[in-house]
Write an enzyme that holds these catalytic residues in place. Structure first.
Site, short mmCIF file in Angstrom:
data_model
loop_
_atom_site.label_atom_id
_atom_site.label_comp_id
_atom_site.label_asym_id
_atom_site.label_seq_id
_atom_site.Cartn_x
_atom_site.Cartn_y
_atom_site.Cartn_z
N LYS A 1 8.78 0.94 11.73
CA LYS A 1 8.87 1.26 13.18
C LYS A 1 9.50 0.11 13.97
O LYS A 1 10.23 0.34 14.93
CB LYS A 1 7.50 1.59 13.74
CG LYS A 1 6.45 0.54 13.48
CD LYS A 1 5.20 1.14 12.91
CE LYS A 1 4.48 0.15 12.05
NZ LYS A 1 3.62 0.76 11.06
N VAL B 1 6.03 6.64 12.44
CA VAL B 1 5.24 6.96 13.63
C VAL B 1 4.01 7.77 13.24
O VAL B 1 4.12 8.87 12.67
CB VAL B 1 6.07 7.77 14.66
CG1 VAL B 1 5.25 8.10 15.89
CG2 VAL B 1 7.32 6.99 15.06
N LYS C 1 6.24 2.66 18.14
CA LYS C 1 6.21 4.10 17.81
C LYS C 1 6.59 4.93 19.04
O LYS C 1 7.34 5.90 18.94
CB LYS C 1 4.81 4.46 17.31
CG LYS C 1 4.44 3.72 16.03
CD LYS C 1 2.96 3.81 15.71
CE LYS C 1 2.60 2.95 14.51
NZ LYS C 1 1.15 2.75 14.32
N ASP D 1 2.67 -2.64 18.16
CA ASP D 1 2.87 -1.65 17.09
C ASP D 1 2.93 -0.23 17.68
O ASP D 1 3.83 0.56 17.36
CB ASP D 1 1.71 -1.78 16.09
CG ASP D 1 1.64 -0.64 15.10
OD1 ASP D 1 2.38 -0.69 14.11
OD2 ASP D 1 0.85 0.30 15.33
N THR E 1 0.82 -1.21 0.00
CA THR E 1 0.00 0.00 0.00
C THR E 1 0.85 1.26 0.00
O THR E 1 0.61 2.19 -0.78
CB THR E 1 -0.89 -0.01 1.27
OG1 THR E 1 -1.57 -1.26 1.31
CG2 THR E 1 -1.88 1.11 1.28
N GLY F 1 1.70 7.51 10.96
CA GLY F 1 1.34 7.67 9.54
C GLY F 1 1.58 9.07 9.00
O GLY F 1 2.72 9.53 8.93
N ILE G 1 0.92 11.99 10.22
CA ILE G 1 1.15 13.10 11.16
C ILE G 1 2.65 13.41 11.22
O ILE G 1 3.44 12.51 11.50
CB ILE G 1 0.66 12.73 12.59
CG1 ILE G 1 -0.84 12.43 12.58
CG2 ILE G 1 0.98 13.84 13.57
CD1 ILE G 1 -1.38 11.98 13.94
N GLU H 1 9.86 9.55 9.00
CA GLU H 1 8.61 10.23 9.40
C GLU H 1 7.42 9.28 9.33
O GLU H 1 6.51 9.35 10.17
CB GLU H 1 8.37 11.43 8.47
CG GLU H 1 7.22 12.31 8.86
CD GLU H 1 7.41 12.98 10.21
OE1 GLU H 1 8.19 13.90 10.32
OE2 GLU H 1 6.76 12.53 11.19
N1 HSE Z 1 -1.93 -1.36 12.30
C1 HSE Z 1 -1.42 -0.03 12.41
C2 HSE Z 1 -2.54 0.85 12.97
C3 HSE Z 1 -0.93 0.47 11.09
O1 HSE Z 1 -3.67 0.39 13.07
O2 HSE Z 1 -2.30 1.98 13.32
C4 HSE Z 1 0.04 1.61 11.22
O3 HSE Z 1 1.13 1.24 12.01
#
Ligand code: HSE
Length: 428
Positions: free
Chosen positions: A107, A134, A207, A203, A14, A136, A138, A131
């Protein structure tokens, strides 16, 4: 006009496809802003033949990301494969050794291997920019490193996993259980291939570890994060918290305590009136606090093609302009080992208790709390059901150890109809 900046992009999922689209569609704008043409020399992914809905015929193909990263016609290696080790790390290291700068959205790799990679990059005189790793779209890395460079950072907080925020806000809206909404999110493809990365808080903790290093000048320390996911958040707690004026969020917090660095990712209550409580669905929010600036709130899409590619392109544009700098905002050899705080700063707590319905039950609980030094701020008792009397308590600021002592002692009161629930309330 300067020479073009030539990219090698590894990973055409993506985000990779989003980056290719921006480079193709915004060529003139990117050149006007950076003074250089941004070109793609070569790409690499697991499968060459998949139709990705974007024309890749103009670019050389490499099956091996290491070969891509070391090509003579690549100035910047763009790593969008993911994974803390394996091909992502091998290709990143190969790129640095071959004198290339690196842009990554990875990350996990930075949270686990960030210090070693930063040392390697800086020894080679190269940059690693991240960038997109962390929150997306922002621009939180840039905000911390550049916009807030003149501040001592006092606290960083964030809702940084959109899937967990989706689950929690859907539970609020629908009144359905965690299990029901987890299944719904999974069916919609909102969860990582390994859902534990999302709902286990891993996840989001990756970050947080990265932000923590930048904010406090410490070596990135993922293992130092106290980590708890959202699996134990029940619909009863979502309802009860709302009734007491709070929302439940999977919240990452890092702050100095005076006796070490507190880093935690856990479900917390935040006041209904706070910006964090307004956050709906898959959106992310990061709250930064500096001694000079006060509080900054950043909100936006934390994942997805456009937002994450937007963050990757911010780094590519900086490199095109010659803007580099140390990986974590100060030279890697000046980052200090994080000393984990032994005790967290005091906070109010939310307690949900189910008491047996007999005289003196509430008095026993009040005594136990008092003996542990926990002071009650607000309390509400609901209509009894057949089995128990539900009681909600919000405490004054107290320590986690005092709460644990009180909960331990509740066990032997013989008035508990079910195990108590305790959640920290984060003051925002
Ligand atoms: N699975 C992650 C989320 C994707 O839902 O934020 C971005 O790290």
């Amino acid at each position: 006009m300067s020479e073009p900046l030539r990219l090698g992009i590894a990973g055409l999922g993506t985000v990779g496809v989003g980056v290719v689209k921006i480079i193709r569609q915004q060529a003139a704008l990117l050149e006007a802003r950076t003074g250089r043409r941004i070109a793609i020399s070569a790409v690499s992914a697991r499968s060459k033949d998949r139709d990705r809905g974007v024309n890749l015929n103009d670019y050389a193909w490499e099956d091996d990301p290491v070969a891509l990263a070391t090509r003579d016609d690549v100035d910047v290696f763009v790593e969008l494969m993911g994974g803390e080790d394996g091909p992502a790390r091998a290709a990143t290291e190969a790129a640095l050794k071959a004198g290339k700068d690196v842009v990554t959205a990875n990350k996990a790799m930075l949270a686990i291997n960030g210090q070693a990679l930063a040392e390697m990059a800086e020894a080679q005189g190269r940059a690693i920019r991240y960038e997109a790793a962390v929150a997306g779209g922002i621009p939180v890395i840039k905000t911390l490193m550049e916009g807030l460079a003149g501040n001592g950072i006092t606290r960083v907080m964030g809702v940084m996993n959109g899937s967990c925020n989706y689950i929690l806000t859907r539970m609020e809206d629908s009144g359905k259980t965690y299990q029901d909404i987890f299944a719904e999110a999974d069916g919609l493809g909102y969860l990582e291939a390994d859902p534990q990365l999302d709902v286990g808080g891993i996840d989001a903790a990756h970050k947080l570890a990265i932000l923590s290093a930048i904010a406090f000048g410490t070596k990135v320390d993922f293992d130092g994060i106290q980590l708890e996911g959202i699996e134990r958040v029940s619909i009863e707690d979502i309802r009860a918290a709302a009734d007491m004026g709070y929302k439940i969020k999977l919240l990452g917090v890092t702050q100095k305590t005076g006796r070490g660095l507190e880093q935690r990712m856990q479900p917390c209550l935040v006041p209904d009136t706070s910006p964090l409580a307004q956050l709906q669905g898959g959106t992310n929010m990061v709250v930064l606090e500096g001694d000079a600036v006060g509080q900054i709130v950043l909100r936006g899409a934390g994942a997805g093609e456009g937002p994450t590619a937007s963050a990757v392109m911010a780094d590519v544009c900086d490199l095109a302009r010659g803007v580099t700098g140390p990986v974590f905002g100060q030279p890697a050899d000046t980052l200090v080992a994080a000393t984990a705080a032994l005790t967290k700063l005091p906070a109010p707590y939310y307690l949900r208790l189910a008491l047996v319905d007999k005289p003196g039950a509430l008095a026993k609980i009040a005594t136990v709390l008092g003996e542990a030094g926990v002071s009650i701020d607000r309390m509400r008792q609901y209509a009894h059901d057949a089995a128990s009397a539900p009681v909600l308590i919000v405490t004054h600021k107290t320590t986690q150890s005092a709460i644990e002592t009180a909960i331990g002692a509740m066990d032997s009161t013989n008035v508990m109809a079910a195990a108590p629930v305790a959640l920290r309330i984060e003051e925002v």
